[in-house]
Scaffold this motif. Structure first.
Motif, mmCIF file in Angstrom:
data_model
loop_
_atom_site.group_PDB
_atom_site.id
_atom_site.type_symbol
_atom_site.label_atom_id
_atom_site.label_comp_id
_atom_site.label_asym_id
_atom_site.label_seq_id
_atom_site.Cartn_x
_atom_site.Cartn_y
_atom_site.Cartn_z
ATOM 1 N N ASN A 148 -26.498 23.661 46.094
ATOM 2 C CA ASN A 148 -27.600 22.724 45.887
ATOM 3 C C ASN A 148 -27.961 22.523 44.425
ATOM 4 O O ASN A 148 -28.692 21.591 44.076
ATOM 5 C CB ASN A 148 -28.841 23.197 46.646
ATOM 6 C CG ASN A 148 -28.741 22.906 48.128
ATOM 7 O OD1 ASN A 148 -27.895 22.137 48.559
ATOM 8 N ND2 ASN A 148 -29.589 23.534 48.920
ATOM 9 N N THR A 151 -25.257 19.359 44.018
ATOM 10 C CA THR A 151 -25.456 18.315 45.024
ATOM 11 C C THR A 151 -26.178 18.916 46.221
ATOM 12 O O THR A 151 -25.760 19.975 46.716
ATOM 13 C CB THR A 151 -24.099 17.740 45.490
ATOM 14 O OG1 THR A 151 -23.427 17.179 44.355
ATOM 15 C CG2 THR A 151 -24.290 16.661 46.543
ATOM 16 N N ASP A 154 -26.843 20.684 53.198
ATOM 17 C CA ASP A 154 -27.648 21.208 54.282
ATOM 18 C C ASP A 154 -26.708 21.745 55.363
ATOM 19 O O ASP A 154 -25.645 21.170 55.623
ATOM 20 C CB ASP A 154 -28.542 20.112 54.866
ATOM 21 C CG ASP A 154 -29.518 20.648 55.895
ATOM 22 O OD1 ASP A 154 -29.941 21.813 55.746
ATOM 23 O OD2 ASP A 154 -29.841 19.930 56.855
ATOM 24 N N GLN A 189 -23.625 19.095 55.656
ATOM 25 C CA GLN A 189 -24.125 17.735 55.440
ATOM 26 C C GLN A 189 -24.666 17.595 54.025
ATOM 27 O O GLN A 189 -25.114 18.564 53.420
ATOM 28 C CB GLN A 189 -25.238 17.401 56.443
ATOM 29 C CG GLN A 189 -24.787 17.357 57.892
ATOM 30 C CD GLN A 189 -25.943 17.079 58.842
ATOM 31 O OE1 GLN A 189 -27.105 17.339 58.520
ATOM 32 N NE2 GLN A 189 -25.624 16.562 60.014
ATOM 33 N N THR A 190 -24.602 16.378 53.502
ATOM 34 C CA THR A 190 -25.222 16.068 52.225
ATOM 35 C C THR A 190 -25.814 14.670 52.319
ATOM 36 O O THR A 190 -25.631 13.966 53.321
ATOM 37 C CB THR A 190 -24.200 16.156 51.074
ATOM 38 O OG1 THR A 190 -24.893 15.995 49.834
ATOM 39 C CG2 THR A 190 -23.116 15.100 51.202
ATOM 40 N N ASN A 191 -26.521 14.295 51.293
ATOM 41 C CA ASN A 191 -27.200 12.994 51.304
ATOM 42 C C ASN A 191 -26.688 12.155 50.138
ATOM 43 O O ASN A 191 -26.764 12.570 48.980
ATOM 44 C CB ASN A 191 -28.716 13.198 51.198
ATOM 45 C CG ASN A 191 -29.495 11.932 51.492
ATOM 46 O OD1 ASN A 191 -29.365 10.940 50.782
ATOM 47 N ND2 ASN A 191 -30.317 11.971 52.530
ATOM 48 N N VAL A 192 -26.144 11.000 50.440
ATOM 49 C CA VAL A 192 -25.635 10.083 49.424
ATOM 50 C C VAL A 192 -26.325 8.742 49.596
ATOM 51 O O VAL A 192 -26.200 8.090 50.639
ATOM 52 C CB VAL A 192 -24.106 9.920 49.543
ATOM 53 C CG1 VAL A 192 -23.607 8.916 48.508
ATOM 54 C CG2 VAL A 192 -23.399 11.266 49.363
ATOM 55 N N GLY A 194 -29.317 7.986 50.146
ATOM 56 C CA GLY A 194 -30.225 7.949 51.287
ATOM 57 C C GLY A 194 -29.537 8.040 52.633
ATOM 58 O O GLY A 194 -30.208 7.931 53.666
ATOM 59 N N LYS A 195 -28.226 8.268 52.638
ATOM 60 C CA LYS A 195 -27.489 8.334 53.891
ATOM 61 C C LYS A 195 -26.949 9.750 54.096
ATOM 62 O O LYS A 195 -26.353 10.339 53.195
ATOM 63 C CB LYS A 195 -26.330 7.331 53.876
ATOM 64 C CG LYS A 195 -25.570 7.271 55.192
ATOM 65 C CD LYS A 195 -24.517 6.168 55.158
ATOM 66 C CE LYS A 195 -23.798 6.066 56.494
ATOM 67 N NZ LYS A 195 -22.798 4.982 56.496
ATOM 68 N N VAL A 196 -27.142 10.279 55.306
ATOM 69 C CA VAL A 196 -26.653 11.618 55.629
ATOM 70 C C VAL A 196 -25.154 11.562 55.873
ATOM 71 O O VAL A 196 -24.664 10.755 56.669
ATOM 72 C CB VAL A 196 -27.362 12.185 56.870
ATOM 73 C CG1 VAL A 196 -26.757 13.539 57.257
ATOM 74 C CG2 VAL A 196 -28.859 12.334 56.611
ATOM 75 N N VAL A 197 -24.413 12.411 55.145
ATOM 76 C CA VAL A 197 -22.957 12.443 55.244
ATOM 77 C C VAL A 197 -22.535 13.798 55.805
ATOM 78 O O VAL A 197 -22.882 14.835 55.252
ATOM 79 C CB VAL A 197 -22.300 12.216 53.860
ATOM 80 C CG1 VAL A 197 -20.787 12.308 53.985
ATOM 81 C CG2 VAL A 197 -22.728 10.869 53.286
ATOM 82 N N THR A 198 -21.800 13.775 56.911
ATOM 83 C CA THR A 198 -21.281 14.999 57.515
ATOM 84 C C THR A 198 -19.843 15.208 57.068
ATOM 85 O O THR A 198 -19.029 14.284 57.124
ATOM 86 C CB THR A 198 -21.338 14.922 59.051
ATOM 87 O OG1 THR A 198 -22.695 14.710 59.459
ATOM 88 C CG2 THR A 198 -20.829 16.211 59.678
#
Length: 276
Positions: A148, A151, A154, A189-192, A194-198
């Motif tokens: 974190n 980047t 989660d 998961q991460t956030n790019v 504003g979109k959650v990316v698995t």
């Protein structure tokens, strides 16, 4: 003629004495076992106190002196196997940006040599250990915290990469050298934008100068249309973790991956139980 009624012989005194001896032996055996465990517990307490100081822990670690009877080991002054475990150990190094909060530290002490009187008195300044097998377990929560810093991630999980798993060596096969690399699988998961990316990442963890370095070779995204962020994710997961030396100053010589954690292992020989 009246029938003669047979009379039963009276119990012999020897039979009573035999039962008494058996009961006496059983009671003495129970008392000896209880005394053995009590002495072992006293020894474990003293070692726990010394290990709390040596490993700079906030609480006493769990200490187990294996082998029965304890008294026989105590008479010889040679305790064949002592197991030490400490969980939830924090390590913080602001200069390296290191913040590990939930390490598990373990040490197997082979042939700890100390006189019983000195052990029970807490005087272990002369105690020595033939060999220490030490390990540090770094869990997924700490990896998530380190990742974190670059980047936000989660639910980052750690698993062995078993896609190309080698077969288990046959019984009696020659033991191989400690492994300094291991295949890994990271999921999360991460956030790019504003979109959650698995994502699922595959790579390896390598031992280098006492630290572990993660290298990601392949990343799979749940949303294939976001392939352009793969280089960014690969760089974010290229994490180096240096927890320092293993228990008793052992140098890490092997790395392993298990479900939920990385493990660093090392061996050191002929060391004092406490610093002199």
């Amino acid at each position: 003629m009246t029938a003669h009624t047979p009379t039963h012989p009276r119990p012999k005194k020897k039979s009573r004495r035999g039962k008494f001896l058996i009961i006496t032996v059983l009671v003495l055996g129970v008392l000896l076992v209880a005394a053995d465990f009590a002495l072992a517990a006293a020894g474990e307490y003293q070692i726990a106190q010394r290990m709390r100081e040596k490993l700079q822990l906030n609480e006493d670690p769990s200490v187990r002196i294996n082998g029965f009877p304890f008294m026989l080991q105590a008479v010889r002054g040679d305790y064949k196997h002592v197991r030490i475990d400490a969980n939830g150990v924090p390590i913080r190094n602001e200069q390296q940006g290191l913040d590990l909060r939930d390490l598990d530290i373990s040490a197997d002490l082979r042939h700890t040599r100390v006189e019983l009187a000195d052990l029970l008195a807490g005087n272990v300044s002369k105690a020595t250990i033939d060999q220490v097998d030490g390990s540090i377990k770094i869990k997924a929560l700490d990896l998530n915290r380190l990742a974190n810093q670059v980047t936000p991630f989660d639910k980052l999980s750690i698993e062995p990469d078993n896609r190309l798993a080698t077969p288990t060596p046959a019984a009696g096969a020659t033991t191989t050298a400690p492994k300094t690399t291991a295949a890994i699988k990271l999921s999360g998961q991460t956030n790019v934008a504003g979109k959650v990316v698995t994502l699922t990442a595959y790579g390896q963890i390598a031992l280098a100068s006492g630290a572990i370095q993660i290298t990601v070779d392949d990343i799979e995204l749940e949303d294939a249309s976001l392939k352009q962020i793969i280089p960014q994710l690969r760089q974010a997961l290229a994490i180096k973790i240096d927890p320092g030396t293993l228990p008793f100053g052992a140098t890490p010589t092997a790395v392993e991956v298990e479900s939920g954690a990385f493990i660093l292992r090392g061996v050191i020989t002929d060391v004092p139980l406490v610093q002199r």
